[in-house]
Design a protein around this motif. Structure first.
Motif, PDB file in Angstrom:
ATOM      1  N   PRO A  80       9.634   0.841  21.561  1.00  0.00           N
ATOM      2  CA  PRO A  80       8.419   1.244  20.847  1.00  0.00           C
ATOM      3  C   PRO A  80       7.464   0.071  20.647  1.00  0.00           C
ATOM      4  N   ASP A  81       6.180   0.375  20.599  1.00  0.00           N
ATOM      5  CA  ASP A  81       5.164  -0.676  20.476  1.00  0.00           C
ATOM      6  C   ASP A  81       5.374  -1.554  19.250  1.00  0.00           C
ATOM      7  N   ASN A  82       5.850  -0.966  18.173  1.00  0.00           N
ATOM      8  CA  ASN A  82       5.981  -1.717  16.921  1.00  0.00           C
ATOM      9  C   ASN A  82       7.415  -2.139  16.644  1.00  0.00           C
ATOM     10  N   PHE A  83       8.270  -2.155  17.664  1.00  0.00           N
ATOM     11  CA  PHE A  83       9.688  -2.367  17.386  1.00  0.00           C
ATOM     12  C   PHE A  83       9.979  -3.737  16.773  1.00  0.00           C
ATOM     13  N   GLU A  84       9.238  -4.760  17.166  1.00  0.00           N
ATOM     14  CA  GLU A  84       9.471  -6.081  16.578  1.00  0.00           C
ATOM     15  C   GLU A  84       9.281  -6.062  15.067  1.00  0.00           C
ATOM     16  N   ASP A  85       8.396  -5.202  14.581  1.00  0.00           N
ATOM     17  CA  ASP A  85       8.133  -5.131  13.142  1.00  0.00           C
ATOM     18  C   ASP A  85       9.233  -4.400  12.386  1.00  0.00           C
ATOM     19  N   ILE A  86       9.937  -3.513  13.072  1.00  0.00           N
ATOM     20  CA  ILE A  86      10.913  -2.659  12.386  1.00  0.00           C
ATOM     21  C   ILE A  86      12.348  -2.871  12.851  1.00  0.00           C
ATOM     22  N   ARG A  87      12.585  -3.816  13.760  1.00  0.00           N
ATOM     23  CA  ARG A  87      13.879  -3.835  14.444  1.00  0.00           C
ATOM     24  C   ARG A  87      15.060  -4.075  13.515  1.00  0.00           C
ATOM     25  N   TYR A  88      14.897  -4.890  12.476  1.00  0.00           N
ATOM     26  CA  TYR A  88      16.030  -5.083  11.582  1.00  0.00           C
ATOM     27  C   TYR A  88      16.214  -3.878  10.663  1.00  0.00           C
ATOM     28  N   GLU A  89      15.135  -3.251  10.229  1.00  0.00           N
ATOM     29  CA  GLU A  89      15.237  -2.026   9.446  1.00  0.00           C
ATOM     30  C   GLU A  89      15.944  -0.947  10.277  1.00  0.00           C
ATOM     31  N   TYR A  90      15.539  -0.812  11.529  1.00  0.00           N
ATOM     32  CA  TYR A  90      16.143   0.155  12.443  1.00  0.00           C
ATOM     33  C   TYR A  90      17.630  -0.169  12.651  1.00  0.00           C
ATOM     34  N   THR A  91      17.921  -1.437  12.906  1.00  0.00           N
ATOM     35  CA  THR A  91      19.294  -1.838  13.207  1.00  0.00           C
ATOM     36  C   THR A  91      20.193  -1.702  11.995  1.00  0.00           C
ATOM     37  N   GLU A  92      19.649  -1.927  10.803  1.00  0.00           N
ATOM     38  CA  GLU A  92      20.444  -1.735   9.588  1.00  0.00           C
ATOM     39  C   GLU A  92      20.846  -0.273   9.414  1.00  0.00           C
ATOM     40  N   GLU A  93      19.927   0.632   9.656  1.00  0.00           N
ATOM     41  CA  GLU A  93      20.297   2.046   9.565  1.00  0.00           C
ATOM     42  C   GLU A  93      21.293   2.405  10.658  1.00  0.00           C
ATOM     43  N   TRP A  94      21.074   1.864  11.853  1.00  0.00           N
ATOM     44  CA  TRP A  94      21.957   2.132  12.988  1.00  0.00           C
ATOM     45  C   TRP A  94      23.391   1.706  12.677  1.00  0.00           C
ATOM     46  N   ILE A  95      23.594   0.466  12.220  1.00  0.00           N
ATOM     47  CA  ILE A  95      24.953  -0.011  11.982  1.00  0.00           C
ATOM     48  C   ILE A  95      25.573   0.680  10.777  1.00  0.00           C
ATOM     49  N   SER A  96      24.760   1.070   9.797  1.00  0.00           N
ATOM     50  CA  SER A  96      25.290   1.806   8.646  1.00  0.00           C
ATOM     51  C   SER A  96      25.855   3.156   9.088  1.00  0.00           C
ATOM     52  N   VAL A  97      25.165   3.827  10.002  1.00  0.00           N
ATOM     53  CA  VAL A  97      25.657   5.100  10.531  1.00  0.00           C
ATOM     54  C   VAL A  97      26.949   4.880  11.314  1.00  0.00           C
ATOM     55  N   VAL A  98      26.973   3.839  12.152  1.00  0.00           N
ATOM     56  CA  VAL A  98      28.176   3.550  12.930  1.00  0.00           C
ATOM     57  C   VAL A  98      29.371   3.321  12.019  1.00  0.00           C
ATOM     58  N   LYS A  99      29.196   2.522  10.978  1.00  0.00           N
ATOM     59  CA  LYS A  99      30.305   2.222  10.069  1.00  0.00           C
ATOM     60  C   LYS A  99      30.790   3.476   9.348  1.00  0.00           C
ATOM     61  N   ARG A 100      29.879   4.346   8.972  1.00  0.00           N
ATOM     62  CA  ARG A 100      30.296   5.593   8.326  1.00  0.00           C
ATOM     63  C   ARG A 100      31.101   6.464   9.283  1.00  0.00           C
ATOM     64  N   LEU A 101      30.664   6.533  10.531  1.00  0.00           N
ATOM     65  CA  LEU A 101      31.391   7.328  11.524  1.00  0.00           C
ATOM     66  C   LEU A 101      32.778   6.753  11.788  1.00  0.00           C
ATOM     67  N   TRP A 102      32.941   5.453  11.607  1.00  0.00           N
ATOM     68  CA  TRP A 102      34.243   4.824  11.800  1.00  0.00           C
ATOM     69  C   TRP A 102      35.194   5.049  10.621  1.00  0.00           C
ATOM     70  N   SER A 103      34.665   5.481   9.488  1.00  0.00           N
ATOM     71  CA  SER A 103      35.507   5.518   8.293  1.00  0.00           C
ATOM     72  C   SER A 103      35.560   6.870   7.589  1.00  0.00           C
ATOM     73  N   GLU A 104      34.624   7.784   7.873  1.00  0.00           N
ATOM     74  CA  GLU A 104      34.565   9.051   7.156  1.00  0.00           C
ATOM     75  C   GLU A 104      34.992  10.215   8.051  1.00  0.00           C
ATOM     76  N   GLU A 105      35.482  11.280   7.407  1.00  0.00           N
ATOM     77  CA  GLU A 105      35.893  12.472   8.151  1.00  0.00           C
ATOM     78  C   GLU A 105      34.722  13.071   8.912  1.00  0.00           C
ATOM     79  N   SER A 106      33.586  13.161   8.265  1.00  0.00           N
ATOM     80  CA  SER A 106      32.364  13.634   8.920  1.00  0.00           C
ATOM     81  C   SER A 106      31.174  13.012   8.202  1.00  0.00           C
ATOM     82  N   VAL A 107      30.062  12.931   8.903  1.00  0.00           N
ATOM     83  CA  VAL A 107      28.892  12.243   8.362  1.00  0.00           C
ATOM     84  C   VAL A 107      27.674  13.153   8.446  1.00  0.00           C
ATOM     85  N   THR A 108      27.030  13.339   7.306  1.00  0.00           N
ATOM     86  CA  THR A 108      25.710  13.965   7.261  1.00  0.00           C
ATOM     87  C   THR A 108      24.736  12.896   6.794  1.00  0.00           C
TER      88      THR A 108
END
Length: 305
Positions: A80-108
């Motif tokens: 995305p054109d603005n990815f440099e501005d948001i990349r850590y915000e994006y990556t923080e949400e990304w890794i938070s979802v990954v960690k939940r999927l690794w530890s919870e029965e199901s994730v919403t």
């Protein structure tokens, strides 16, 4: 202490098959799979990484590449054109979802960048989680490492800068209440003596294709800010331009051991990734000449869990 090159990193997720094969045939390796979050949905990656972890008996870790190669991604419309501005915000949400999927029965999850509805991902990692590495040189990156990673990887153009970065990453992590290990990159030009190693460096310098090197630096700096462009230019104007990454340690066994000890003790660096111009000869020379000196000083490879 010092790690002795026991990790294997994949350059991208297409190396999954190779990692799976290594996991099955080389039971002593810690396997680190690199991933660019902008390219892979967290639910897809969570399952892939956990499956590799299951195959390897809990020996897989991940390396998060938050920025990646903009030129490569934009040709596919994946940056995305603005990815440099948001990349850590994006990556923080990304890794938070990954960690939940690794530890919870199901994730919403309904976030800014991802939505999951009763999403299940199996298997889970053998130890409930796995080592997470991120390479960075910025304060924002240090905070991401402190909040989300087990290990911070960094470069630096001098030994002093490497030591400073290691201490800074650990300081930021301490402020976040989490322990983080630090790792850096070193290129070893070894000889039987300091003079022999210097001759080898002179040989590389005399044979360098400076035009090709300049092209690489120009491409790397093209989409960077003014500060990064300045850093690239400064590097190109020194012997560092001969080596794509890593601070060069040039010397005989004693000198190399001294500098590694300085990183490990004064810099509180937990791991070092070594690059050898001739890999097989370099590994053998390091094992025969440098490791005995490090062991005599109380420094030896430590297994990273």
């Amino acid at each position: 202490a010092v790690t002795g090159g026991s990790d294997v990193c994949s350059s991208d997720l297409e190396a999954t098959t190779l990692i799976a094969a290594l996991a099955n045939t080389v039971p002593t390796l810690r396997l680190i799979a690199s991933v660019a979050p902008i390219l892979v949905h967290p639910a897809v990656f969570a399952k892939m990484a956990a499956t590799l972890d299951d195959i390897s008996g809990g020996r897989v870790g991940i390396n998060i590449v938050s920025a990646g190669n903009k030129g490569e991604y934009t040709q596919m419309g994946l940056y995305p054109d603005n990815f440099e501005d948001i990349r850590y915000e994006y990556t923080e949400e990304w890794i938070s979802v990954v960690k939940r999927l690794w530890s919870e029965e199901s994730v919403t999850h309904k976030g800014k960048y991802f939505e999951l509805d009763d999403c299940m991902s199996w298997p889970h990692p053998a130890r409930g989680n796995m080592p997470i590495v991120c390479a960075t040189t910025s304060e924002r990156g240090y905070k991401f490492v402190a909040d989300h990673c087990t290990d911070g990887f960094f470069g630096g153009s001098t030994l002093e800068i490497q030591k400073q970065m290691s201490h800074r990453i650990k300081q930021v992590a301490s402020e976040s209440g989490r322990p983080v290990r630090t790792h850096t990159l070193v290129l070893l030009i070894q000889g039987d003596s300091d003079q022999d190693a210097q001759k080898m460096l002179d040989h590389y310098r005399e044979g360098a294709d400076t035009q090709a090197i300049e092209n690489i630096y120009r491409l790397r700096a093209a989409d960077k800010g003014d500060l990064r462009k300045e850093n690239y230019r400064n590097r190109f104007e020194t012997d560092l331009r001969l080596f794509y990454g890593g601070v060069p340690f040039v010397g005989g066994p004693e000198r190399v051991a001294d500098r590694i000890e300085e990183l490990a003790v004064d810099g509180d660096v937990d791991g070092i990734m070594f690059i050898f111009p001739d890999f097989i000869e370099g590994v053998k020379r390091f094992g025969d000449q440098v490791m005995p000196l490090l062991r005599a000083r109380g420094l030896k490879p430590q297994k990273i869990h």
